[in-house]
Design a protein around this motif. Sequence first.
Motif, PDB file in Angstrom:
ATOM      1  N   ALA A 123       0.753  -1.195  -0.051  1.00  0.00           N
ATOM      2  CA  ALA A 123      -0.103   0.052  -0.018  1.00  0.00           C
ATOM      3  C   ALA A 123       0.925   1.296  -0.038  1.00  0.00           C
ATOM      4  O   ALA A 123       0.453   2.370   0.088  1.00  0.00           O
ATOM      5  CB  ALA A 123      -1.061  -0.233   1.190  1.00  0.00           C
ATOM      6  N   GLY A 124       2.103   0.947  -0.046  1.00  0.00           N
ATOM      7  CA  GLY A 124       3.213   2.363  -0.079  1.00  0.00           C
ATOM      8  C   GLY A 124       3.580   2.665   1.160  1.00  0.00           C
ATOM      9  O   GLY A 124       4.417   3.551   1.210  1.00  0.00           O
ATOM     10  N   ALA A 125       3.455   2.054   2.142  1.00  0.00           N
ATOM     11  CA  ALA A 125       4.021   2.544   3.406  1.00  0.00           C
ATOM     12  C   ALA A 125       5.543   2.012   3.497  1.00  0.00           C
ATOM     13  O   ALA A 125       6.112   1.025   3.032  1.00  0.00           O
ATOM     14  CB  ALA A 125       3.177   1.667   4.848  1.00  0.00           C
ATOM     15  N   GLU A 126       6.274   2.942   4.165  1.00  0.00           N
ATOM     16  CA  GLU A 126       7.803   2.498   4.558  1.00  0.00           C
ATOM     17  C   GLU A 126       7.858   1.941   5.748  1.00  0.00           C
ATOM     18  O   GLU A 126       7.408   2.826   6.675  1.00  0.00           O
ATOM     19  CB  GLU A 126       8.519   3.742   4.159  1.00  0.00           C
ATOM     20  CG  GLU A 126       8.206   4.484   2.923  1.00  0.00           C
ATOM     21  CD  GLU A 126       8.974   6.058   2.903  1.00  0.00           C
ATOM     22  OE1 GLU A 126      10.195   6.135   3.213  1.00  0.00           O
ATOM     23  OE2 GLU A 126       8.470   6.734   2.436  1.00  0.00           O
ATOM     24  N   ILE A 127       8.649   1.129   6.203  1.00  0.00           N
ATOM     25  CA  ILE A 127       8.812   0.069   7.481  1.00  0.00           C
ATOM     26  C   ILE A 127      10.213   0.432   7.839  1.00  0.00           C
ATOM     27  O   ILE A 127      11.137   0.111   7.222  1.00  0.00           O
ATOM     28  CB  ILE A 127       8.370  -0.922   7.322  1.00  0.00           C
ATOM     29  CG1 ILE A 127       7.001  -1.284   6.943  1.00  0.00           C
ATOM     30  CG2 ILE A 127       8.445  -1.770   8.679  1.00  0.00           C
ATOM     31  CD1 ILE A 127       6.238  -2.502   6.828  1.00  0.00           C
ATOM     32  N   SER A 128      10.588   1.184   8.836  1.00  0.00           N
ATOM     33  CA  SER A 128      11.792   0.948   9.633  1.00  0.00           C
ATOM     34  C   SER A 128      11.582   0.110  10.755  1.00  0.00           C
ATOM     35  O   SER A 128      10.637   0.102  11.788  1.00  0.00           O
ATOM     36  CB  SER A 128      12.323   2.475  10.006  1.00  0.00           C
ATOM     37  OG  SER A 128      11.273   3.106  10.940  1.00  0.00           O
ATOM     38  N   THR A 129      12.521  -0.615  11.192  1.00  0.00           N
ATOM     39  CA  THR A 129      12.697  -1.615  12.302  1.00  0.00           C
ATOM     40  C   THR A 129      13.762  -1.111  13.452  1.00  0.00           C
ATOM     41  O   THR A 129      14.630  -0.398  13.307  1.00  0.00           O
ATOM     42  CB  THR A 129      12.929  -3.110  12.034  1.00  0.00           C
ATOM     43  OG1 THR A 129      14.415  -3.061  11.577  1.00  0.00           O
ATOM     44  CG2 THR A 129      12.081  -3.630  10.985  1.00  0.00           C
ATOM     45  N   PHE A 130      13.396  -1.321  14.719  1.00  0.00           N
ATOM     46  CA  PHE A 130      14.190  -0.949  15.869  1.00  0.00           C
ATOM     47  C   PHE A 130      14.037  -2.003  16.802  1.00  0.00           C
ATOM     48  O   PHE A 130      12.988  -2.764  16.845  1.00  0.00           O
ATOM     49  CB  PHE A 130      13.727   0.436  16.525  1.00  0.00           C
ATOM     50  CG  PHE A 130      12.416   0.441  17.168  1.00  0.00           C
ATOM     51  CD1 PHE A 130      12.512   0.288  18.477  1.00  0.00           C
ATOM     52  CD2 PHE A 130      11.460   0.542  16.231  1.00  0.00           C
ATOM     53  CE1 PHE A 130      11.335   0.355  19.292  1.00  0.00           C
ATOM     54  CE2 PHE A 130       9.879   0.600  17.021  1.00  0.00           C
ATOM     55  CZ  PHE A 130      10.016   0.424  18.498  1.00  0.00           C
ATOM     56  N   SER A 131      15.112  -2.207  17.674  1.00  0.00           N
ATOM     57  CA  SER A 131      15.063  -3.535  18.674  1.00  0.00           C
ATOM     58  C   SER A 131      14.923  -2.701  20.144  1.00  0.00           C
ATOM     59  O   SER A 131      15.757  -2.199  20.894  1.00  0.00           O
ATOM     60  CB  SER A 131      16.342  -4.272  18.540  1.00  0.00           C
ATOM     61  OG  SER A 131      16.444  -4.955  19.751  1.00  0.00           O
ATOM     62  N   PRO A 132      13.910  -2.878  20.932  1.00  0.00           N
ATOM     63  CA  PRO A 132      13.587  -2.517  22.301  1.00  0.00           C
ATOM     64  C   PRO A 132      14.915  -3.113  23.101  1.00  0.00           C
ATOM     65  O   PRO A 132      15.331  -2.604  24.249  1.00  0.00           O
ATOM     66  CB  PRO A 132      12.309  -2.880  22.593  1.00  0.00           C
ATOM     67  CG  PRO A 132      11.441  -2.747  21.322  1.00  0.00           C
ATOM     68  CD  PRO A 132      12.607  -3.207  20.130  1.00  0.00           C
ATOM     69  N   LEU A 133      15.104  -4.522  22.741  1.00  0.00           N
ATOM     70  CA  LEU A 133      16.136  -5.154  23.544  1.00  0.00           C
ATOM     71  C   LEU A 133      17.611  -4.617  23.479  1.00  0.00           C
ATOM     72  O   LEU A 133      18.284  -4.816  24.460  1.00  0.00           O
ATOM     73  CB  LEU A 133      16.094  -6.441  23.165  1.00  0.00           C
ATOM     74  CG  LEU A 133      14.692  -7.401  23.484  1.00  0.00           C
ATOM     75  CD1 LEU A 133      15.202  -8.881  23.266  1.00  0.00           C
ATOM     76  CD2 LEU A 133      14.594  -7.276  25.021  1.00  0.00           C
TER      77      LEU A 133
END
Length: 436
Positions: free
Chosen positions: A269-279
């Motif tokens: 749908a055109g979204a951009e996803i960035s990941t991050f690590s709480p740990l």
Amino acid sequence: MAAALVISAPASGVGKTTLTLALARAWRNRGLNVQCFKSGPDYIDPAFHAAATGRASVNIDSWAMDRASIAHLVSRGADADVVLAEGSMGLFDGVAARGVCGTGATADIAEMLGWPVVLVIDPSGQAQTAAAIAAGLRDYRPGVRLAGVVLNRVASPRHEDLVRRALNEAGIAVFGALPRHAEISLPKRHLGLVQAEERVEIGKLIDEAARFVAEHVDLDALLGSAARWSPLPAANGLNVAPPGQRIALARDAAFSFVYPHMVEAWRAAGAEISTFSPLADEVPDASADVCWLPGGYPELHAGRIAANARFRDGLRAFAESRPVHGECGGYMVLGAALTDADGASHEMTGLLGLETSFAKRRMHLGYRLAELAAPMPGHRVGARLRGHEFHYSTIVAQPDAPLAVVHDATGAVMAETGSRRGHATGTFFHLIAEDR
């Protein structure tokens, strides 16, 4: 055209996942492209499928998804040589009340797609009775076609011979028989299999399973029993709206339970996803307009999460101006406190007042239909969301305004309503799809 099969069984725990992974790797070792799917809401198995095939696997679910969505998802198998759909529980096991286009049973998928079923039969403690069980499953629902069986955990050559003779007399093909072989068992945890990301030796386990199965199963005969299948054009894709244009997605060993089709639909749908690590004490991307915390095993890492002040402070700062949503484990981390299995209480982010305890274990399992009483990222007030809940934590306090009216598959009202406060929302169920 792909050769398509469904791997199922009379019950859980007889070896469906191990056989699926072994077959996928064995055929991949022969140079074939293998595409796996998971029938039902289990969100752990697809990661193992991907490890075995090198291709992403997704869930297909007759209770939560409509036919168009299922057709869209299975179309990814168009370029595969072999397509395997791993079932859940027993072949005909689903909920009592029909959902969007079925009860969630593996048989729904087999009949809908026209893929024949390979039964994994564990004849431990029986012999000819195994043939009666297989024959009963073959004849129970006319639209479901049985290809044959693979026997698992056979005790001896004599035992195998007794079972084979009975199955042959019943007109049921036996593609192979696996003697007991503990080395290929996959490790388990309280929510099912240990996650594929946690097992550095998973490739070796799958290779060993593939070698073992290739020795004891007629792979050519099994492939010959498959349906020759090519996907029909899907009229519509998934009815899944991204929660925002730029999504900060928590992703590590404590936050990994998110349905693959959801993330794919967001990107489509055109979204951009960035990941991050709480740990790792990381914070959401400052340029994101929404933050999503999936489920996982936060109870195993509660002390570390509580100690990661940068993560907790960063998430609170993010939530001052932008939406934050948590599912199951992510919902628990958005709460005020989490008590681990040893009875120790750990401070969470406090964006919601939710307090949960893993010391008071009780299984919460099943499909959920939620009608939103307030908006959540990607979904409006009144939206009907279908999902699945599976956890052992109990609610100690849930003081905030409910996010939704939540029913189980029978229509009974659930206490796990989700919560909302400010820009924070959370649910115990994992979202699968929104009703069209």
